[in-house]
Each structure stands twice: as structure tokens, then as C-alpha cells.
Design a protein around this motif. Sequence first.
Motif, short mmCIF file in Angstrom:
data_model
loop_
_atom_site.label_atom_id
_atom_site.label_comp_id
_atom_site.label_asym_id
_atom_site.label_seq_id
_atom_site.Cartn_x
_atom_site.Cartn_y
_atom_site.Cartn_z
N ASP A 96 4.76 8.50 5.36
CA ASP A 96 4.34 10.00 5.65
C ASP A 96 4.85 10.77 4.46
OD1 ASP A 96 3.27 9.02 7.94
OD2 ASP A 96 4.57 9.74 9.23
N ASP A 125 -0.01 15.02 -1.43
CA ASP A 125 -0.82 16.32 -0.97
C ASP A 125 -0.22 17.37 -1.46
OD1 ASP A 125 -2.56 14.35 0.47
OD2 ASP A 125 -1.83 14.81 2.49
N LEU A 184 -2.65 3.77 -4.23
CA LEU A 184 -2.28 4.06 -2.82
C LEU A 184 -2.95 3.04 -1.83
CD1 LEU A 184 -2.67 8.32 -3.23
CD2 LEU A 184 -0.64 6.82 -2.50
N ASN A 225 -0.66 1.17 0.99
CA ASN A 225 -1.01 1.05 2.41
C ASN A 225 -1.36 -0.38 2.76
OD1 ASN A 225 -1.55 3.77 3.82
ND2 ASN A 225 -2.50 4.17 1.99
N ASN A 229 2.66 10.51 1.49
CA ASN A 229 1.61 11.10 1.57
C ASN A 229 1.52 12.65 1.57
OD1 ASN A 229 -0.08 8.91 1.66
ND2 ASN A 229 0.17 8.71 3.73
N TYR A 230 2.78 13.17 1.81
CA TYR A 230 2.75 14.56 1.96
C TYR A 230 3.25 15.11 0.55
CZ TYR A 230 5.27 19.13 2.82
OH TYR A 230 5.49 20.48 2.81
#
Length: 140
Positions: A131, A138, A80, A84, A134-135
Motif C-alpha cells: 500500500d 500515485d 510493479l 504484485n 502504491n501510494y
Amino acid sequence: MPYSNIYEIIKLKKVAENFGDKRNTVKKFSDGSELITEHGRKSENDFKIIHKSKTGKEKLYKHEEIFDKVNNSSNKDKLLEDINLIFNGLPPSKNYVANIDDEVSLEFFKWVFIQEDINYPKGKGRKLTLDALNYYIDNN
């Protein structure tokens, strides 16, 4: 071939325009597999990203499948961080022993970010994908 921001869209378009209708090997991995681009259908310069195994089997990954590879990686946190870095136009740190799935995932994200910048040139392109990743992380 990192790109630091969407303002370099002219360079990105030239990369994609040079793809044309032919298939292009954009990365050869240490295990003999390859990442290939092929003209897509979403826009004039859209392209598909295909992983071709060393046995010749081809897989057109859906975003969710790559998200799942990242989520299940033994190197998830480092992976991750590297995604990024790529998002910000920097090369991955590679400060860990990446397996072939991690290598494919990193290269996949590099090309998806380029693709999204082409399809959404006003700035939301690669952020949509980050995004979504990441969603996914999570919530799974």
C-alpha cells in the motif's frame, strides 16, 4: 523462496530464527553485488536488508529509496506487476530485461514482505508495504 500467505508464518519465523546474529547473504546478483540480512531491532526475529555492491560498499535502503527506484525504472509497469506477483507468493515473471536496480528492487521486496509478515503476523504485514509503494507511485 516465495511464501503464499501469512499462514506460513511458522516457516518464516524459522527462516529468520536461523539468521541469528550473523549476517547472511540471501542473494548474489549477476553484477557481483549481494543482498545481505542482518539481525534488526523491531522484534525478536526482525532483520535488516542490506545491498552490498561488488566494490564492497554497503547500503541499508529505506523503503522510500526503493520506492523511488521502482518509480524511476524504465521497466516501471512490468516491475510493479512482478512486485504484485511476489506479494501473492509467486515468482516474478521476468518477461523483460531487468537492470541490476530492478533485480535488487524485486529481491528487496521479497525479503521485506517476509520481514513484514514476521513483524505483523496477523495479516497486515506485507500489505502495509505494498500500500505504501502504491501510494508513493500515485503521488510522485
